[in-house]
Design a protein around this motif. Sequence first.
Motif, PDB file in Angstrom:
ATOM      1  N   PRO A  37       0.804  -1.227   0.000  1.00 62.23           N
ATOM      2  CA  PRO A  37       0.000   0.000   0.000  1.00 62.23           C
ATOM      3  C   PRO A  37       0.834   1.273   0.000  1.00 62.23           C
ATOM      4  N   ASN A  38       2.090   1.205   0.422  1.00 63.42           N
ATOM      5  CA  ASN A  38       2.945   2.400   0.461  1.00 63.42           C
ATOM      6  C   ASN A  38       4.246   2.150  -0.292  1.00 63.42           C
ATOM      7  N   PRO A  39       4.154   2.011  -1.613  1.00 58.87           N
ATOM      8  CA  PRO A  39       5.382   1.736  -2.354  1.00 58.87           C
ATOM      9  C   PRO A  39       6.304   2.940  -2.351  1.00 58.87           C
ATOM     10  N   THR A  40       7.589   2.680  -2.420  1.00 57.76           N
ATOM     11  CA  THR A  40       8.575   3.762  -2.497  1.00 57.76           C
ATOM     12  C   THR A  40       8.661   4.240  -3.935  1.00 57.76           C
ATOM     13  N   PRO A  41       8.341   5.536  -4.209  1.00 53.61           N
ATOM     14  CA  PRO A  41       8.370   6.009  -5.603  1.00 53.61           C
ATOM     15  C   PRO A  41       9.794   6.088  -6.128  1.00 53.61           C
ATOM     16  N   GLU A  42       9.889   5.929  -7.421  1.00 53.56           N
ATOM     17  CA  GLU A  42      11.185   6.113  -8.061  1.00 53.56           C
ATOM     18  C   GLU A  42      11.613   7.578  -7.918  1.00 53.56           C
ATOM     19  N   PRO A  43      12.900   7.860  -7.742  1.00 49.87           N
ATOM     20  CA  PRO A  43      13.332   9.261  -7.659  1.00 49.87           C
ATOM     21  C   PRO A  43      13.070   9.970  -8.987  1.00 49.87           C
ATOM     22  N   THR A  44      12.687  11.218  -8.894  1.00 56.07           N
ATOM     23  CA  THR A  44      12.430  12.011 -10.093  1.00 56.07           C
ATOM     24  C   THR A  44      13.754  12.495 -10.667  1.00 56.07           C
ATOM     25  N   PRO A  45      14.087  12.110 -11.886  1.00 59.19           N
ATOM     26  CA  PRO A  45      15.365  12.559 -12.461  1.00 59.19           C
ATOM     27  C   PRO A  45      15.330  14.057 -12.749  1.00 59.19           C
ATOM     28  N   ASP A  46      16.497  14.719 -12.617  1.00 55.21           N
ATOM     29  CA  ASP A  46      16.576  16.132 -12.959  1.00 55.21           C
ATOM     30  C   ASP A  46      16.409  16.284 -14.461  1.00 55.21           C
ATOM     31  N   PRO A  47      15.556  17.202 -14.895  1.00 57.18           N
ATOM     32  CA  PRO A  47      15.442  17.435 -16.343  1.00 57.18           C
ATOM     33  C   PRO A  47      16.781  17.916 -16.902  1.00 57.18           C
ATOM     34  N   VAL A  48      17.199  17.358 -18.018  1.00 59.88           N
ATOM     35  CA  VAL A  48      18.440  17.752 -18.674  1.00 59.88           C
ATOM     36  C   VAL A  48      18.083  18.322 -20.035  1.00 59.88           C
ATOM     37  N   ILE A  49      18.502  19.548 -20.287  1.00 63.51           N
ATOM     38  CA  ILE A  49      18.204  20.244 -21.537  1.00 63.51           C
ATOM     39  C   ILE A  49      19.514  20.375 -22.307  1.00 63.51           C
ATOM     40  N   THR A  50      19.571  19.791 -23.490  1.00 66.42           N
ATOM     41  CA  THR A  50      20.768  19.844 -24.317  1.00 66.42           C
ATOM     42  C   THR A  50      20.670  21.040 -25.258  1.00 66.42           C
ATOM     43  N   GLY A  73      24.671  33.561 -25.181  1.00 64.61           N
ATOM     44  CA  GLY A  73      23.321  33.037 -25.309  1.00 64.61           C
ATOM     45  C   GLY A  73      23.372  31.694 -26.003  1.00 64.61           C
ATOM     46  N   LEU A  74      22.883  30.654 -25.347  1.00 63.77           N
ATOM     47  CA  LEU A  74      22.890  29.298 -25.891  1.00 63.77           C
ATOM     48  C   LEU A  74      21.454  28.829 -26.048  1.00 63.77           C
ATOM     49  N   TYR A  75      21.196  28.026 -27.075  1.00 65.75           N
ATOM     50  CA  TYR A  75      19.809  27.613 -27.283  1.00 65.75           C
ATOM     51  C   TYR A  75      19.745  26.278 -28.002  1.00 65.75           C
ATOM     52  N   CYS A  76      18.559  25.691 -27.982  1.00 70.36           N
ATOM     53  CA  CYS A  76      18.232  24.549 -28.812  1.00 70.36           C
ATOM     54  C   CYS A  76      16.927  24.862 -29.525  1.00 70.36           C
ATOM     55  N   GLY A  77      16.742  24.289 -30.717  1.00 65.03           N
ATOM     56  CA  GLY A  77      15.557  24.606 -31.499  1.00 65.03           C
ATOM     57  C   GLY A  77      15.793  25.824 -32.360  1.00 65.03           C
ATOM     58  N   LYS A  78      14.883  26.806 -32.282  1.00 65.56           N
ATOM     59  CA  LYS A  78      14.970  28.011 -33.085  1.00 65.56           C
ATOM     60  C   LYS A  78      14.729  29.238 -32.221  1.00 65.56           C
ATOM     61  N   VAL A  79      15.380  30.344 -32.581  1.00 71.67           N
ATOM     62  CA  VAL A  79      15.142  31.620 -31.905  1.00 71.67           C
ATOM     63  C   VAL A  79      14.863  32.679 -32.947  1.00 71.67           C
ATOM     64  N   GLU A  80      14.242  33.777 -32.516  1.00 70.51           N
ATOM     65  CA  GLU A  80      13.896  34.856 -33.432  1.00 70.51           C
ATOM     66  C   GLU A  80      13.900  36.177 -32.684  1.00 70.51           C
ATOM     67  N   ILE A  81      13.901  37.287 -33.449  1.00 70.89           N
ATOM     68  CA  ILE A  81      13.828  38.615 -32.856  1.00 70.89           C
ATOM     69  C   ILE A  81      12.391  38.906 -32.471  1.00 70.89           C
ATOM     70  N   TYR A  82      12.214  39.427 -31.250  1.00 68.08           N
ATOM     71  CA  TYR A  82      10.895  39.856 -30.786  1.00 68.08           C
ATOM     72  C   TYR A  82      10.990  41.340 -30.460  1.00 68.08           C
ATOM     73  N   THR A  83      10.106  42.140 -31.058  1.00 68.31           N
ATOM     74  CA  THR A  83      10.174  43.596 -30.935  1.00 68.31           C
ATOM     75  C   THR A  83       8.942  44.133 -30.238  1.00 68.31           C
ATOM     76  N   VAL A 191      23.190  21.488 -20.764  1.00 70.43           N
ATOM     77  CA  VAL A 191      24.487  21.005 -21.238  1.00 70.43           C
ATOM     78  C   VAL A 191      24.700  21.495 -22.661  1.00 70.43           C
ATOM     79  N   TYR A 192      25.863  22.082 -22.889  1.00 72.53           N
ATOM     80  CA  TYR A 192      26.235  22.536 -24.231  1.00 72.53           C
ATOM     81  C   TYR A 192      27.624  22.013 -24.550  1.00 72.53           C
ATOM     82  N   GLU A 193      27.796  21.449 -25.747  1.00 74.66           N
ATOM     83  CA  GLU A 193      29.110  21.020 -26.221  1.00 74.66           C
ATOM     84  C   GLU A 193      29.333  21.569 -27.611  1.00 74.66           C
TER      85      GLU A 193
END
Length: 591
Positions: A37-50, A73-83, A191-193
């Motif tokens: 009735p009281n299972p031990t939950p799995e630890p929540t992994p830290d989100p890793v953003i590449t 400034g580092l990013y993944c995906g796409k970025v654009e100018i916002y005015t 993480v950036y390489e």
Amino acid sequence: MRKVSYFKQLTAILATAVMLGCSCGCSDDNNEPGTDPNPTPEPTPDPVITLTQSVAEKTFFSKGETADNYYLGLYCGKVEIYTTSEGSTWIPSDAESRLLYLDLYTAPGEASAQSVTLPEGTYTVADNQQAGSAYQKYTYGLWYFGKEIDYADATSGSVKVEHTGKGYRITAEFEMVRSGKSEPLGTLKFVYEGDVTFKSSDNPDPEGDFPRLTEAIQTTFLGADIKYLGIPAYSSPIDVYVIDLFDDPTPLPDGTLDEGNVLRLELYTEHQGYYPGESKLKMPAGTYNMTDGYVPVAVGIGTGNLWDSGYGYFPYGSYLRHLDAATDKVFYGFLAEGGRVEVTLNNDETYTITADLKTREGVSVKGTYTGNIDIVNEAQEPERQVQSRIYEDKVLNLDKTTSADVTFEGTSKNPSTHFYHIFAQDPESRQGFQLELLAPVGDMGRIAGTYKPSEILIPLKMSPFTYIPGDIQLVTGGAAMIGTWGYYETNAAGKAVAFAPALTGDIVIREKEGEAGKTIYTIEYVLTDDNLEEPHTMTAKFEGTFDISDESQSAAAPAAVLPAPADRQTPTLRTDAPELVVTKHRKALRN
């Protein structure tokens, strides 16, 4: 400084919800329900953003006296100018993209402008710009939270930088909070390489981005826009109009042309008493000469130049923007003293604007516009900004001050007055004052009398025996203290640590004959600063000689340059097109 995110109410076109991580509790499918009735939950992994790429316009290096600054400034995906009306910045283009800004500081001297390499080490999130810090104000993420875009602030954590064969491995691990809703986001890891190319901001090339006009311009303008901005400061007697004249009657939405000339004029007129929301404004007719700088305190046209913000260059004031269709290159002609603009209001309520100007390089710029103009009212009721930086009454210690530096400019401000700029500072207490007085016309140095604050701030209308109240104005190269400041204190390095403008009170000057025929001057005053809710007094007595410099045939009085603020804020700047706000050396817009 209170931080305001103008992204809070930005609605995205995407409705896809973004999950930064998941919380999963796993159980054994072979177990019968109810056996544990009281299972031990799995630890929540830290989100890793590449992160995979860097924003070239947001990656630069700047040397400093106490620390060198690496901003990226580092990013993944796409970025654009916002005015927006407040400026422009880079943002993620869609819900899958992530953008991370890092503001890192190292010990000075570890890099040269020719070879900029971010040193290995660990940079800890902190509210300072000392070596080893990741400055918290400009270290943050930016992405979509469901339908909204918002900042993710790093409240703690660190950035680890390692050198690899391909450039860098940068690992940032932060405790983060969503700025707009103050919601904890937990621990996020980025993480950036790859390689990062830092461009030094110590050797900028403004000529490369803003090549100067070399050929004379003579044109008939076919389109015009005028904006009424109202008074630039609470006590200003001047109205500001921004005039744009176009070779084409239908310019692009950003105020530029595919070919031809755009003439930007910043016109200063006597205050007309208009208020925000009023329509049918009329711009005062007359002949307006170019002033001696971008200082809207006198009737005329402000000159133009490039503003060095520390993170990039911006055009300001009055200038011509010429687009050469053959080369698709834009040339700038920043206007100098010596020219004039004539504004005529015709009987049919159309305007004729005739410009006969020259650039700082001496290139002629001439043009005429005639037609109807609907003036757009963009005035705002100005708030009085308290400029005083004293928090108690001050009595200046001038015991060791035996001489004051005085600049005499004769009738440069007003044909019926003589203008004096007086500065004195005690070498031990480092306390001093700056006075700008209008005395009756007479022999140089004959200024004895009682001076009261001028109620009129238009120099040509000022009366003898008045002083100009203290104010801060924008001038070429930065901000300057003009007028009368009853208290001024510097540190050992000569930077101001306390100062207060004079708003009310009398300044009494006496003179007497001293030894060897020298004139001894006494200056006494009790002045009040501009803190209207809790005013403070400044009391001083000076007795000594004047070291008078006669500059009655030269330009305007010198202005004390304010020290750079400790909090590196991006100034609000006028530009001819929104995209010019985004420069190679400007930090992300967070005001």
